[in-house]
Structures are given as C-alpha cells and as structure tokens.
Design a protein around this motif. Structure first.
Motif, PDB file in Angstrom:
ATOM      1  N   MET A   1       0.811  -1.209   0.000  1.00 35.35           N
ATOM      2  CA  MET A   1       0.000   0.000   0.000  1.00 35.35           C
ATOM      3  C   MET A   1       0.849   1.265   0.000  1.00 35.35           C
ATOM      4  SD  MET A   1      -2.977   0.851   2.689  1.00 35.35           S
ATOM      5  CE  MET A   1      -3.124   2.517   3.253  1.00 35.35           C
ATOM      6  N   THR A   2       1.984   1.235   0.673  1.00 40.57           N
ATOM      7  CA  THR A   2       2.765   2.457   0.872  1.00 40.57           C
ATOM      8  C   THR A   2       3.892   2.661  -0.117  1.00 40.57           C
ATOM      9  OG1 THR A   2       4.317   1.373   2.372  1.00 40.57           O
ATOM     10  CG2 THR A   2       2.351   2.380   3.351  1.00 40.57           C
ATOM     11  N   GLY A   3       4.421   1.586  -0.674  1.00 38.00           N
ATOM     12  CA  GLY A   3       5.592   1.715  -1.536  1.00 38.00           C
ATOM     13  C   GLY A   3       6.893   1.517  -0.777  1.00 38.00           C
ATOM     14  N   TYR A   4       6.811   1.438   0.554  1.00 33.47           N
ATOM     15  CA  TYR A   4       7.991   1.142   1.361  1.00 33.47           C
ATOM     16  C   TYR A   4       8.158  -0.369   1.447  1.00 33.47           C
ATOM     17  CZ  TYR A   4       8.190   5.965   3.045  1.00 33.47           C
ATOM     18  OH  TYR A   4       8.308   7.321   3.136  1.00 33.47           O
ATOM     19  N   SER A   5       9.383  -0.827   1.649  1.00 34.37           N
ATOM     20  CA  SER A   5       9.609  -2.265   1.812  1.00 34.37           C
ATOM     21  C   SER A   5       9.198  -2.681   3.219  1.00 34.37           C
ATOM     22  CB  SER A   5      11.088  -2.597   1.585  1.00 34.37           C
ATOM     23  OG  SER A   5      11.871  -2.112   2.661  1.00 34.37           O
ATOM     24  N   ARG A   6       9.023  -3.987   3.402  1.00 31.64           N
ATOM     25  CA  ARG A   6       8.715  -4.513   4.735  1.00 31.64           C
ATOM     26  C   ARG A   6       9.805  -4.105   5.724  1.00 31.64           C
ATOM     27  NH1 ARG A   6       9.131  -9.713   5.525  1.00 31.64           N
ATOM     28  NH2 ARG A   6       7.647  -9.754   7.220  1.00 31.64           N
TER      29      ARG A   6
ATOM     30  N   LEU B   1       9.520  -0.476   6.813  1.00 35.84           N
ATOM     31  CA  LEU B   1       8.400  -0.290   7.742  1.00 35.84           C
ATOM     32  C   LEU B   1       8.742  -0.837   9.120  1.00 35.84           C
ATOM     33  CD1 LEU B   1       5.413  -1.168   5.395  1.00 35.84           C
ATOM     34  CD2 LEU B   1       6.048   1.096   6.240  1.00 35.84           C
ATOM     35  N   LEU B   2       9.339  -2.022   9.152  1.00 38.56           N
ATOM     36  CA  LEU B   2       9.711  -2.618  10.434  1.00 38.56           C
ATOM     37  C   LEU B   2      10.768  -1.786  11.159  1.00 38.56           C
ATOM     38  CD1 LEU B   2       9.679  -6.384   9.476  1.00 38.56           C
ATOM     39  CD2 LEU B   2       8.094  -5.197  11.003  1.00 38.56           C
TER      40      LEU B   2
ATOM     41  N   GLN C   1      11.150   1.490  10.896  1.00 36.13           N
ATOM     42  CA  GLN C   1      10.454   2.666  11.428  1.00 36.13           C
ATOM     43  C   GLN C   1       9.657   2.298  12.687  1.00 36.13           C
ATOM     44  OE1 GLN C   1       8.162   4.884   8.556  1.00 36.13           O
ATOM     45  NE2 GLN C   1       9.757   4.691   6.997  1.00 36.13           N
ATOM     46  N   TYR C   2       9.059   1.111  12.683  1.00 35.42           N
ATOM     47  CA  TYR C   2       8.309   0.639  13.853  1.00 35.42           C
ATOM     48  C   TYR C   2       9.246   0.457  15.052  1.00 35.42           C
ATOM     49  CZ  TYR C   2       6.016  -2.726  16.923  1.00 35.42           C
ATOM     50  OH  TYR C   2       5.507  -3.375  18.020  1.00 35.42           O
ATOM     51  N   LYS C   3      10.378  -0.213  14.838  1.00 36.10           N
ATOM     52  CA  LYS C   3      11.325  -0.467  15.926  1.00 36.10           C
ATOM     53  C   LYS C   3      11.929   0.818  16.473  1.00 36.10           C
ATOM     54  CE  LYS C   3      12.457  -5.090  14.389  1.00 36.10           C
ATOM     55  NZ  LYS C   3      13.407  -5.933  13.660  1.00 36.10           N
ATOM     56  N   GLU C   4      12.102   1.814  15.600  1.00 40.65           N
ATOM     57  CA  GLU C   4      12.655   3.101  16.027  1.00 40.65           C
ATOM     58  C   GLU C   4      11.600   3.995  16.687  1.00 40.65           C
ATOM     59  OE1 GLU C   4      14.286   4.653  12.397  1.00 40.65           O
ATOM     60  OE2 GLU C   4      16.077   3.389  12.506  1.00 40.65           O
ATOM     61  N   GLY C   5      10.340   3.546  16.692  1.00 39.63           N
ATOM     62  CA  GLY C   5       9.273   4.324  17.311  1.00 39.63           C
ATOM     63  C   GLY C   5       8.717   5.430  16.423  1.00 39.63           C
ATOM     64  N   ARG C   6       9.095   5.455  15.151  1.00 39.43           N
ATOM     65  CA  ARG C   6       8.599   6.489  14.226  1.00 39.43           C
ATOM     66  C   ARG C   6       7.302   6.083  13.545  1.00 39.43           C
ATOM     67  NH1 ARG C   6      12.501   7.785   9.954  1.00 39.43           N
ATOM     68  NH2 ARG C   6      13.126   5.619  10.054  1.00 39.43           N
ATOM     69  N   LEU C   7       6.880   4.831  13.724  1.00 35.18           N
ATOM     70  CA  LEU C   7       5.659   4.327  13.101  1.00 35.18           C
ATOM     71  C   LEU C   7       4.895   3.506  14.129  1.00 35.18           C
ATOM     72  CD1 LEU C   7       3.917   3.908  10.573  1.00 35.18           C
ATOM     73  CD2 LEU C   7       5.413   2.012   9.943  1.00 35.18           C
ATOM     74  N   ARG C   8       3.629   3.865  14.326  1.00 34.72           N
ATOM     75  CA  ARG C   8       2.803   3.119  15.282  1.00 34.72           C
ATOM     76  C   ARG C   8       2.377   1.797  14.676  1.00 34.72           C
ATOM     77  NH1 ARG C   8      -1.833   6.949  17.543  1.00 34.72           N
ATOM     78  NH2 ARG C   8      -2.920   5.287  16.483  1.00 34.72           N
ATOM     79  N   GLY C   9       2.367   0.775  15.518  1.00 38.34           N
ATOM     80  CA  GLY C   9       1.922  -0.544  15.111  1.00 38.34           C
ATOM     81  C   GLY C   9       1.735  -1.378  16.362  1.00 38.34           C
ATOM     82  N   HIS C  10       1.300  -2.611  16.153  1.00 39.92           N
ATOM     83  CA  HIS C  10       1.216  -3.505  17.310  1.00 39.92           C
ATOM     84  C   HIS C  10       1.730  -4.879  16.901  1.00 39.92           C
ATOM     85  CE1 HIS C  10      -2.691  -4.329  15.370  1.00 39.92           C
ATOM     86  NE2 HIS C  10      -2.603  -5.516  15.909  1.00 39.92           N
ATOM     87  N   LYS C  11       2.363  -5.496  17.864  1.00 44.06           N
ATOM     88  CA  LYS C  11       2.985  -6.794  17.626  1.00 44.06           C
ATOM     89  C   LYS C  11       2.086  -7.878  18.204  1.00 44.06           C
ATOM     90  CE  LYS C  11       7.517  -8.768  17.572  1.00 44.06           C
ATOM     91  NZ  LYS C  11       8.919  -8.531  17.770  1.00 44.06           N
ATOM     92  N   LYS C  12       1.872  -8.910  17.420  1.00 45.66           N
ATOM     93  CA  LYS C  12       1.102 -10.064  17.873  1.00 45.66           C
ATOM     94  C   LYS C  12       1.941 -11.288  17.529  1.00 45.66           C
ATOM     95  CE  LYS C  12      -3.529 -11.962  17.794  1.00 45.66           C
ATOM     96  NZ  LYS C  12      -4.885 -11.798  17.266  1.00 45.66           N
ATOM     97  N   GLY C  13       2.507 -11.883  18.554  1.00 50.47           N
ATOM     98  CA  GLY C  13       3.445 -12.972  18.317  1.00 50.47           C
ATOM     99  C   GLY C  13       4.689 -12.407  17.649  1.00 50.47           C
ATOM    100  N   LYS C  14       5.080 -12.984  16.542  1.00 49.71           N
ATOM    101  CA  LYS C  14       6.252 -12.468  15.837  1.00 49.71           C
ATOM    102  C   LYS C  14       5.876 -11.525  14.695  1.00 49.71           C
ATOM    103  CE  LYS C  14       6.645 -16.354  12.635  1.00 49.71           C
ATOM    104  NZ  LYS C  14       7.529 -17.339  12.064  1.00 49.71           N
ATOM    105  N   HIS C  15       4.588 -11.261  14.525  1.00 50.20           N
ATOM    106  CA  HIS C  15       4.121 -10.412  13.433  1.00 50.20           C
ATOM    107  C   HIS C  15       3.770  -9.008  13.918  1.00 50.20           C
ATOM    108  CE1 HIS C  15       3.944 -13.939  10.879  1.00 50.20           C
ATOM    109  NE2 HIS C  15       3.311 -14.563  11.863  1.00 50.20           N
TER     110      HIS C  15
END
Length: 135
Positions: free
Chosen positions: A57-62, A65-66, A68-82
């Motif tokens: 959807m975004t044009g960014y690679s997985r 995105l991951l 940015q998520y780990k650096e705290g610049r992108l909100r998300g939620h982790k469920k298990g390893k996903h």
C-alpha cells in the motif's frame, strides 16, 4: 461502511427518488451523505494490515516499515512475531514508490503470477482499482 456499501446505498436512493419523483431537502441529504462518506474514510483508515499489505500500500519495503516501527517512528502492534499497522497511520511514498510512465505503473517483468494474484487480491480488499498490465 465500505466503499461498495456506500455506493450501493446512494445508488439505490437515487433510483428510488427518481422513480418516485421525490423532492428532498438538499441540506439534510448532504448531511447524511457527508456522514456516510466520513464512515467510509474512517473504516479505510482503521483497516489493520500486516507488513506485506502495508508495504504494497505504501511503496515502502517490509524492512523499511519494520525499522520505522522499531525506532518508534511508526505506530503498530505486535502479535506474536508479526507486526500489524493501522492503514491511517502508514506513511506514503509519492507514487506509492512505483515508477510511472504516462500515468501507468510499470510492473517488473520479474513479478511472477503468484505476486500479481496477491497484489490483485489486496487491491480488491482495499477497494483500489486494479488494472492488468501487459507483460
């Protein structure tokens, strides 16, 4: 409310009003139309996407995105390893990161049938028009 439900509701109303020759309050009709449209936008923004869907959807690679998520610049939620993202929280690259030529996306010749089918299913789920491009 999905895009399809929105379209069906207002197309049915139009047909009914035309059949009955109904006169309606423009202001009240606009209020309801705008409320329904806001519901469509909200439901799209609230969609929860996995990293593959978010990348498409975004044009960014997985990986981007991951990171940015780990650096705290992108909100998300982790469920298990996903990791999952809310569509409304995702960044967008100009042109979705895709190269375009005369308004058409250029699909890599290396894209196999499975990838195309997956992209087509995702586009349908997101309500985005999918054009089958010549190989």
């Amino acid at each position: 409310m999905t895009r399809e439900e929105f379209h069906a509701k207002w197309a049915a109303r139009r047909a009914e009003w035309e059949k009955l020759g109904a006169l309606v309050s423009g202001a009240k009709m606009c209020e309801e139309f705008i409320a329904d449209f806001e519901n469509v936008l909200t439901s799209h923004d609230e969609a929860v996407l996995n990293t593959n869907q978010a990348a498409a959807m975004t044009g960014y690679s997985r990986a981007q995105l991951l990171r940015q998520y780990k650096e705290g610049r992108l909100r998300g939620h982790k469920k298990g390893k996903h990791v999952f993202f809310r569509a409304g929280d995702l960044p967008r690259k100009p042109n979705g990161g895709r190269t375009t030529l005369a308004g058409r996306a250029i699909v890599s010749p290396a894209a196999d049938d499975e990838t195309r089918a997956s992209a087509r299913r995702l586009a349908e789920k997101l309500g985005v028009a999918w054009q089958q491009l010549a190989r």
